[in-house]
Design an enzyme around this catalytic site. Structure first.
Site, short mmCIF file in Angstrom:
data_model
loop_
_atom_site.label_atom_id
_atom_site.label_comp_id
_atom_site.label_asym_id
_atom_site.label_seq_id
_atom_site.Cartn_x
_atom_site.Cartn_y
_atom_site.Cartn_z
N ASP A 80 0.65 -1.32 0.08
CA ASP A 80 -0.01 -0.05 0.01
C ASP A 80 0.73 1.33 -0.08
O ASP A 80 1.92 1.35 0.36
CB ASP A 80 -1.20 0.03 1.24
N GLU A 136 -0.57 -1.97 5.12
CA GLU A 136 0.25 -1.98 6.44
C GLU A 136 0.13 -0.69 7.15
O GLU A 136 0.42 -0.42 8.05
CB GLU A 136 1.79 -2.14 5.74
N GLU A 137 -0.01 0.43 6.15
CA GLU A 137 0.02 1.77 6.68
C GLU A 137 -1.15 2.24 7.48
O GLU A 137 -1.55 3.27 8.12
CB GLU A 137 0.25 2.76 5.55
N HIS A 360 7.64 8.66 4.45
CA HIS A 360 6.36 9.42 4.63
C HIS A 360 6.63 10.82 4.24
O HIS A 360 5.84 11.89 4.64
CB HIS A 360 5.77 9.37 6.14
NI NI Z 1 6.57 1.19 5.49
#
Ligand code: NI
Length: 392
Positions: A80, A136-137, A360
């Site tokens: 993702d 996962e996020e 990020h």
């Molecule tokens: Ni990651």
């Protein structure tokens, strides 16, 4: 390096680089990774590896089975992207507005597909399961993947993350606790609105929220044994609508990061106590909502040893980094490790001569050489582990 090139030839390297770029260009959020899943399926089909789709909605599991009775190793990638607007200027930058692969999960998919290609060319004397998991996020895809059978028959699992803090070619490994609990909290303050000039007739939610932010930090600095890593971050604070009125409500949202169950419980209790004390002090109503996040990744000792040996053989001792401290980041790979032994590693991916762009960040990028090294490493680690398990 020559060793890496021998294991992952130019053809495979180019193939996985293209895959990474294609995924990068069309990033998808958690549980919506449909194009990504289709691309993974096509790649596995091309290799002739059997696979199942729509596990945990958008997950894909490939199975390279050589002998039903032999040991089985799983390699996991997350798929993702994040709700971030890309600002890298890359020729293959995101075409989905507001969504970006800013954590390297596009690279993780490419690495595991690369390992699949290498292992498929010369199958090991055991079985390999390739797990491509969604989300996962966000809510976490690992748990539903496990519930839907992704680990069936698997003895040991490995996964890794692209890591801008290490140079490309380096592999970081941590024994034991590697990441932290990632708990969520939300605090809702209800005071009493009023005129800016008549505070005595109101209960000011902004004052209470401000006190709360400061008091939450003193939980860490004054109430927790400093030898235990712990963080409280208030990432969200909203209150008020106009400059000349006293706000009646405020909302704080944040996260608590710890690596120890006891400290985690202590902090939860202290957050509640701080909130209820401030409620009495300021004559307000304060509601605390706590939601558990991911548990810590705890790398298993034998798997760690295998991971270190494989790294030393592939990239050399100097480039095999022993990570000294746990990260207070989170990673839902933890759920696999609650079921079976395994190890989660870090693939150094810093671009030489470039300022490190943290994950990020809208400018996040990595050196694509990591795809080749990661794929070579995961395939070698798989072979090592199968050999080790066959001895028993
Ligand atoms: Ni990651």
């Amino acid at each position: 390096m020559s060793q890496v090139k021998k294991i992952v030839n130019d053809e495979i390297f180019e193939w996985i680089k293209d895959i990474r770029r294609a995924i990068h260009q069309w990033p998808e959020l958690g549980f919506k990774e449909e194009k990504t899943a289709a691309l993974i399926s096509r790649a596995l089909k091309k290799l002739g590896i059997k696979y199942q789709t729509q596990i945990a909605q958008t997950g894909v599991v490939g199975r390279l089975i050589t002998n039903e009775n032999a040991p089985t190793i799983a390699l996991r990638a997350d798929m993702d992207a994040l709700p971030i607007t890309e600002d890298t200027g890359l020729p293959f930058a995101s075409q989905n507005p507001g969504i970006m692969h800013a954590c390297g999960h596009d690279g993780h998919v490419a690495i595991i597909l690369g390992a699949a290609a290498v292992l498929n060319e010369k199958p090991p004397e055991g079985n390999v399961v390739f797990i491509f998991q969604p989300a996962e996020e966000s809510e976490g895809g690992a748990k539903p993947m496990i519930e839907q059978g992704a680990l069936k028959g698997v003895n040991v699992i490995f996964g890794g993350h692209i890591e801008g803090h290490y140079q490309v070619g380096e592999i970081g490994i941590k024994t034991g606790v590697h990441t932290s609990y990632t708990d969520y909290f939300e605090i809702r303050i209800t005071g009493k609105g009023g005129h800016a000039a008549r505070p005595h007739e109101a209960v000011d939610a902004v004052i209470i929220a401000s006190q709360l932010v400061v008091n939450l930090q003193t939980i860490i600095s004054r109430e927790i044994d400093p030898v235990f890593p712990a963080v409280i971050t208030v990432g969200y604070l909203r209150s008020g609508s106009v400059y000349n009125a006293i706000a009646d409500k405020a909302v704080l949202k944040g996260t608590v990061r710890t690596t120890d169950e006891m400290i985690r419980t202590q902090i939860s209790d202290k957050i509640r106590r701080t909130a209820s004390s401030l409620a009495i002090l300021y004559n307000a109503e304060i509601k605390v909502i706590l939601k558990p996040g991911y548990p810590p990744v705890i790398n298993e000792e034998t798997a760690v040893k295998l991971a270190i040996r494989a790294a030393e053989e592939l990239v050399g001792k100097e480039k095999t980094i022993s990570i000294p401290f746990p990260s207070l980041g989170g990673e839902d790979f933890a759920y696999y490790l609650q079921e079976i032994p395994g190890c989660f590693v870090r693939f150094g991916a810093a671009k030489d001569g470039h300022e490190m762009m943290s994950s990020h960040s809208p400018k996040f990028d990595f050196d694509e050489e990591v795809l080749r090294i990661g794929a070579a490493y995961m395939s070698e680690l798989t072979r090592h582990t199968i050999k080790k398990l066959r001895k028993y």
